[in-house]
Design a protein around this motif. Structure first.
Motif, PDB file in Angstrom:
ATOM      1  N   LEU A 200      51.050  51.427  50.501  1.00 26.31           N
ATOM      2  CA  LEU A 200      51.727  52.282  51.485  1.00 26.31           C
ATOM      3  C   LEU A 200      52.219  53.582  50.847  1.00 26.31           C
ATOM      4  CD1 LEU A 200      53.795  49.635  53.492  1.00 26.31           C
ATOM      5  CD2 LEU A 200      51.852  50.974  54.302  1.00 26.31           C
TER       6      LEU A 200
ATOM      7  N   ASP B  47      49.183  55.743  50.141  1.00 22.43           N
ATOM      8  CA  ASP B  47      48.641  56.247  51.407  1.00 22.43           C
ATOM      9  C   ASP B  47      49.493  57.396  51.943  1.00 22.43           C
ATOM     10  OD1 ASP B  47      46.792  56.128  53.590  1.00 22.43           O
ATOM     11  OD2 ASP B  47      48.383  55.213  54.780  1.00 22.43           O
ATOM     12  N   LEU B  48      50.803  57.281  51.828  1.00 20.52           N
ATOM     13  CA  LEU B  48      51.692  58.347  52.301  1.00 20.52           C
ATOM     14  C   LEU B  48      51.487  59.626  51.494  1.00 20.52           C
ATOM     15  CD1 LEU B  48      54.067  59.352  53.992  1.00 20.52           C
ATOM     16  CD2 LEU B  48      55.613  58.366  52.283  1.00 20.52           C
TER      17      LEU B  48
END
Length: 255
Positions: free
Chosen positions: A202, A205-206
């Motif tokens: 996550l 991905d951010l």
């Protein structure tokens, strides 16, 4: 809920933060394998993707290779390469596995980034007297960069997920708590390992999402951000008011 609390308790246990299999060490191994694999995959796939997008040749071959590579089971490929390379070359076999799985997304991001550019923009650049290199660097590379970063983003997430199985051949990484916990039925440990991989994915991905947004050229961002749609409406409203204020329009409106 108790299992989740047990997993958090396992993560915060000081015992997991020291020793050979300390969580920072496992995280460093995971990031090292991921970064090295994506770098090698980018060196192989990005120039090939740019060449395909620039020349328009070999797209069918690239699509076929990408599709076939996506269908390969990562665990089976890892075991096959370990058998082929030998037990003394396990890290090399694992690295080749991760590189092969990262190439399709990078290849697709590179050539679709160039293919998505309006051909009139490229023709206009050529009409201005740009050389083929200038067309590539000033037009195709910059306009295709967001999709290339999108491919890099997908490849990195793919590799992060796949590096988890590196622990199965004793290479460490964040998959180690999962691989070790399954036969011991330590489900809190398994869930803790899965949470670590998910959080890492996550965060990465951010970061790539922000980079992909920042890579969009300012002119393209403005044209796609709604201003182009609102400004003509404002101009139309202003023009309508101007026309209504003219003597001819006033007479016509009165009639």
């Amino acid at each position: 809920m108790n299992l989740f609390a047990d997993a958090v308790r396992w993560l915060t246990d000081p015992e997991q933060w020291t020793g050979t299999y300390a969580l920072p060490t496992l995280l460093g191994q995971h990031l090292l394998y991921t970064a090295l694999s994506v770098l090698i995959a980018a060196i192989v796939a990005v120039p090939a993707g740019w060449l395909i997008g620039h020349t328009g040749r070999g797209r069918e071959v690239a699509v076929a290779i990408s599709g076939a590579a996506r269908a390969i089971p990562s665990f089976g490929l890892l075991i096959l390469l370990v058998l082929l390379f030998g037990v003394l070359q396990v890290p090399a076999a694992a690295l080749v596995t991760f590189v092969l799985l990262g190439i399709p997304s990078l290849l697709a991001g590179a050539y679709t980034g160039i293919e998505a550019i309006d051909r009139r923009v490229i023709d206009a650049a050529k009409a201005m007297g740009m050389t083929p290199w200038q067309v590539f660097w000033k037009v195709e590379f910059r306009l295709g960069l967001p999709l290339l970063i999108g491919g890099l983003r997908a490849a990195t997430l793919q590799v992060i997920a796949t590096v988890t199985i590196a622990a199965y051949v004793n290479l460490g990484g964040l998959g180690w708590p999962i691989i070790q916990g399954i036969p011991l039925r330590r489900f809190d440990q398994v869930l803790a390992g899965a949470l670590l991989v998910a959080v890492l994915a996550l965060i990465v991905d951010l970061l790539f999402a922000l980079a992909q947004r920042a890579a969009v050229p300012a002119g393209v961002r403005v044209s796609g951000g709604g201003r182009q749609e609102t400004e003509p409406r404002a101009r139309r409203r202003t023009s309508s008011r101007v026309r209504l204020n003219t003597p001819a329009a006033s007479r016509q409106h009165a009639e």
